[in-house]
Design a protein around this motif. Structure first.
Motif, PDB file in Angstrom:
ATOM      1  N   GLY A  88       0.820  -1.217   0.000  1.00  0.00           N
ATOM      2  CA  GLY A  88       0.000   0.000   0.000  1.00  0.00           C
ATOM      3  C   GLY A  88       0.848   1.260   0.000  1.00  0.00           C
ATOM      4  O   GLY A  88       0.555   2.224  -0.714  1.00  0.00           O
ATOM      5  N   ASP A  89       1.897   1.262   0.824  1.00  0.00           N
ATOM      6  CA  ASP A  89       2.794   2.422   0.868  1.00  0.00           C
ATOM      7  C   ASP A  89       3.516   2.606  -0.466  1.00  0.00           C
ATOM      8  O   ASP A  89       3.663   3.730  -0.954  1.00  0.00           O
ATOM      9  CB  ASP A  89       3.820   2.269   1.985  1.00  0.00           C
ATOM     10  N   LEU A  90       3.982   1.492  -1.050  1.00  0.00           N
ATOM     11  CA  LEU A  90       4.661   1.582  -2.346  1.00  0.00           C
ATOM     12  C   LEU A  90       3.712   2.093  -3.422  1.00  0.00           C
ATOM     13  O   LEU A  90       4.096   2.910  -4.263  1.00  0.00           O
ATOM     14  CB  LEU A  90       5.218   0.204  -2.742  1.00  0.00           C
ATOM     15  N   HIS A  91       2.467   1.643  -3.366  1.00  0.00           N
ATOM     16  CA  HIS A  91       1.445   2.075  -4.327  1.00  0.00           C
ATOM     17  C   HIS A  91       1.247   3.586  -4.240  1.00  0.00           C
ATOM     18  O   HIS A  91       1.234   4.278  -5.260  1.00  0.00           O
ATOM     19  CB  HIS A  91       0.148   1.324  -4.036  1.00  0.00           C
ATOM     20  N   ARG A  92       1.105   4.084  -3.025  1.00  0.00           N
ATOM     21  CA  ARG A  92       0.870   5.518  -2.841  1.00  0.00           C
ATOM     22  C   ARG A  92       2.108   6.356  -3.201  1.00  0.00           C
ATOM     23  O   ARG A  92       1.993   7.395  -3.836  1.00  0.00           O
ATOM     24  CB  ARG A  92       0.451   5.808  -1.400  1.00  0.00           C
ATOM     25  N   GLU A  93       3.277   5.873  -2.833  1.00  0.00           N
ATOM     26  CA  GLU A  93       4.492   6.665  -3.053  1.00  0.00           C
ATOM     27  C   GLU A  93       4.920   6.699  -4.517  1.00  0.00           C
ATOM     28  O   GLU A  93       5.348   7.732  -5.024  1.00  0.00           O
ATOM     29  CB  GLU A  93       5.636   6.101  -2.209  1.00  0.00           C
ATOM     30  N   TYR A  94       4.788   5.570  -5.218  1.00  0.00           N
ATOM     31  CA  TYR A  94       5.297   5.485  -6.593  1.00  0.00           C
ATOM     32  C   TYR A  94       4.204   5.467  -7.654  1.00  0.00           C
ATOM     33  O   TYR A  94       4.491   5.363  -8.835  1.00  0.00           O
ATOM     34  CB  TYR A  94       6.195   4.245  -6.741  1.00  0.00           C
ATOM     35  N   ASP A  95       2.942   5.544  -7.224  1.00  0.00           N
ATOM     36  CA  ASP A  95       1.800   5.580  -8.145  1.00  0.00           C
ATOM     37  C   ASP A  95       1.796   4.380  -9.109  1.00  0.00           C
ATOM     38  O   ASP A  95       1.633   4.519 -10.319  1.00  0.00           O
ATOM     39  CB  ASP A  95       1.780   6.896  -8.934  1.00  0.00           C
ATOM     40  N   VAL A  96       2.002   3.210  -8.519  1.00  0.00           N
ATOM     41  CA  VAL A  96       1.946   1.951  -9.260  1.00  0.00           C
ATOM     42  C   VAL A  96       0.836   1.133  -8.611  1.00  0.00           C
ATOM     43  O   VAL A  96       0.746   1.085  -7.385  1.00  0.00           O
ATOM     44  CB  VAL A  96       3.285   1.188  -9.157  1.00  0.00           C
ATOM     45  N   SER A  97      -0.002   0.491  -9.434  1.00  0.00           N
ATOM     46  CA  SER A  97      -1.129  -0.245  -8.859  1.00  0.00           C
ATOM     47  C   SER A  97      -0.625  -1.388  -7.977  1.00  0.00           C
ATOM     48  O   SER A  97       0.444  -1.963  -8.212  1.00  0.00           O
ATOM     49  CB  SER A  97      -2.046  -0.789  -9.956  1.00  0.00           C
ATOM     50  N   GLU A  98      -1.409  -1.697  -6.947  1.00  0.00           N
ATOM     51  CA  GLU A  98      -1.039  -2.765  -6.025  1.00  0.00           C
ATOM     52  C   GLU A  98      -0.943  -4.109  -6.750  1.00  0.00           C
ATOM     53  O   GLU A  98      -0.049  -4.908  -6.468  1.00  0.00           O
ATOM     54  CB  GLU A  98      -2.038  -2.837  -4.874  1.00  0.00           C
ATOM     55  N   VAL A  99      -1.841  -4.353  -7.683  1.00  0.00           N
ATOM     56  CA  VAL A  99      -1.824  -5.610  -8.437  1.00  0.00           C
ATOM     57  C   VAL A  99      -0.521  -5.728  -9.225  1.00  0.00           C
ATOM     58  O   VAL A  99       0.103  -6.796  -9.265  1.00  0.00           O
ATOM     59  CB  VAL A  99      -3.040  -5.694  -9.386  1.00  0.00           C
ATOM     60  N   THR A 100      -0.089  -4.633  -9.817  1.00  0.00           N
ATOM     61  CA  THR A 100       1.164  -4.633 -10.573  1.00  0.00           C
ATOM     62  C   THR A 100       2.332  -4.950  -9.650  1.00  0.00           C
ATOM     63  O   THR A 100       3.215  -5.748  -9.996  1.00  0.00           O
ATOM     64  CB  THR A 100       1.380  -3.275 -11.256  1.00  0.00           C
ATOM     65  N   ILE A 101       2.348  -4.356  -8.477  1.00  0.00           N
ATOM     66  CA  ILE A 101       3.431  -4.611  -7.526  1.00  0.00           C
ATOM     67  C   ILE A 101       3.436  -6.080  -7.119  1.00  0.00           C
ATOM     68  O   ILE A 101       4.492  -6.720  -7.076  1.00  0.00           O
ATOM     69  CB  ILE A 101       3.318  -3.686  -6.297  1.00  0.00           C
ATOM     70  N   TYR A 102       2.264  -6.633  -6.826  1.00  0.00           N
ATOM     71  CA  TYR A 102       2.191  -8.056  -6.461  1.00  0.00           C
ATOM     72  C   TYR A 102       2.675  -8.942  -7.615  1.00  0.00           C
ATOM     73  O   TYR A 102       3.353  -9.948  -7.394  1.00  0.00           O
ATOM     74  CB  TYR A 102       0.771  -8.451  -6.054  1.00  0.00           C
ATOM     75  N   ASN A 103       2.361  -8.559  -8.850  1.00  0.00           N
ATOM     76  CA  ASN A 103       2.849  -9.322 -10.013  1.00  0.00           C
ATOM     77  C   ASN A 103       4.368  -9.275 -10.106  1.00  0.00           C
ATOM     78  O   ASN A 103       5.011 -10.277 -10.422  1.00  0.00           O
ATOM     79  CB  ASN A 103       2.215  -8.813 -11.308  1.00  0.00           C
ATOM     80  N   TRP A 104       4.940  -8.109  -9.840  1.00  0.00           N
ATOM     81  CA  TRP A 104       6.402  -7.980  -9.875  1.00  0.00           C
ATOM     82  C   TRP A 104       7.033  -8.824  -8.776  1.00  0.00           C
ATOM     83  O   TRP A 104       8.059  -9.469  -8.997  1.00  0.00           O
ATOM     84  CB  TRP A 104       6.828  -6.531  -9.709  1.00  0.00           C
ATOM     85  N   ILE A 105       6.437  -8.807  -7.596  1.00  0.00           N
ATOM     86  CA  ILE A 105       6.971  -9.599  -6.482  1.00  0.00           C
ATOM     87  C   ILE A 105       6.960 -11.074  -6.858  1.00  0.00           C
ATOM     88  O   ILE A 105       7.946 -11.792  -6.650  1.00  0.00           O
ATOM     89  CB  ILE A 105       6.150  -9.357  -5.200  1.00  0.00           C
ATOM     90  N   LYS A 106       5.867 -11.520  -7.441  1.00  0.00           N
ATOM     91  CA  LYS A 106       5.756 -12.927  -7.841  1.00  0.00           C
ATOM     92  C   LYS A 106       6.766 -13.259  -8.941  1.00  0.00           C
ATOM     93  O   LYS A 106       7.424 -14.296  -8.892  1.00  0.00           O
ATOM     94  CB  LYS A 106       4.333 -13.207  -8.338  1.00  0.00           C
ATOM     95  N   ALA A 107       6.902 -12.386  -9.921  1.00  0.00           N
ATOM     96  CA  ALA A 107       7.786 -12.650 -11.058  1.00  0.00           C
ATOM     97  C   ALA A 107       9.262 -12.599 -10.667  1.00  0.00           C
ATOM     98  O   ALA A 107      10.083 -13.321 -11.240  1.00  0.00           O
ATOM     99  CB  ALA A 107       7.512 -11.656 -12.175  1.00  0.00           C
ATOM    100  N   LEU A 108       9.608 -11.759  -9.703  1.00  0.00           N
ATOM    101  CA  LEU A 108      11.012 -11.570  -9.354  1.00  0.00           C
ATOM    102  C   LEU A 108      11.440 -12.325  -8.103  1.00  0.00           C
ATOM    103  O   LEU A 108      12.580 -12.196  -7.662  1.00  0.00           O
ATOM    104  CB  LEU A 108      11.309 -10.074  -9.180  1.00  0.00           C
ATOM    105  N   SER A 109      10.533 -13.112  -7.541  1.00  0.00           N
ATOM    106  CA  SER A 109      10.883 -13.905  -6.367  1.00  0.00           C
ATOM    107  C   SER A 109      11.335 -15.288  -6.800  1.00  0.00           C
ATOM    108  O   SER A 109      10.738 -15.894  -7.689  1.00  0.00           O
ATOM    109  CB  SER A 109       9.678 -14.036  -5.436  1.00  0.00           C
ATOM    110  N   PRO A 110      12.394 -15.784  -6.181  1.00  0.00           N
ATOM    111  CA  PRO A 110      12.882 -17.117  -6.550  1.00  0.00           C
ATOM    112  C   PRO A 110      11.848 -18.192  -6.241  1.00  0.00           C
ATOM    113  O   PRO A 110      11.098 -18.088  -5.275  1.00  0.00           O
ATOM    114  CB  PRO A 110      14.120 -17.308  -5.675  1.00  0.00           C
ATOM    115  N   VAL A 111      11.843 -19.226  -7.072  1.00  0.00           N
ATOM    116  CA  VAL A 111      10.943 -20.351  -6.872  1.00  0.00           C
ATOM    117  C   VAL A 111      11.537 -21.237  -5.786  1.00  0.00           C
ATOM    118  O   VAL A 111      12.746 -21.462  -5.745  1.00  0.00           O
ATOM    119  CB  VAL A 111      10.783 -21.148  -8.192  1.00  0.00           C
TER     120      VAL A 111
END
Length: 86
Positions: A25-48
């Motif tokens: 939520g803080d990242l969304h507000r500070e960088y104006d990136v949707s929360e869903v997009t941030i969660y997608n990045w976390i999933k894509a860039l996290s090791p399996v």
């Protein structure tokens, strides 16, 4: 409405901030990136898990390359049969 494009360094920075304890939520507000997009990045860039540090994107690229190589081997096997007949 035009889609925003973010470079890989920006995405990695956001994910690192999330891992350091900043909420989505803080990242969304500070960088104006949707929360869903941030969660997608976390999933894509996290090791399996159990993947020796590979991300889902890395695994997909490896699978794609593996399929291409299998197709090449199949073509070579067929060519070998054709040339063996001559």
């Amino acid at each position: 409405m035009k889609r925003k494009q973010y470079n890989n360094d920006f995405k990695k920075t956001i994910v690192e901030l999330y891992r350091s304890g900043t909420s989505v939520g803080d990242l969304h507000r500070e960088y104006d990136v949707s929360e869903v997009t941030i969660y997608n990045w976390i999933k894509a860039l996290s090791p399996v898990e159990g993947g020796d540090g590979l991300t889902p994107k890395d695994i997909a690229e490896i699978q794609k390359e593996n399929l291409r190589l299998q197709q090449e081997v199949d073509i070579l096997k067929k060519a070998m049969v054709i040339f063996a007949r001559k």
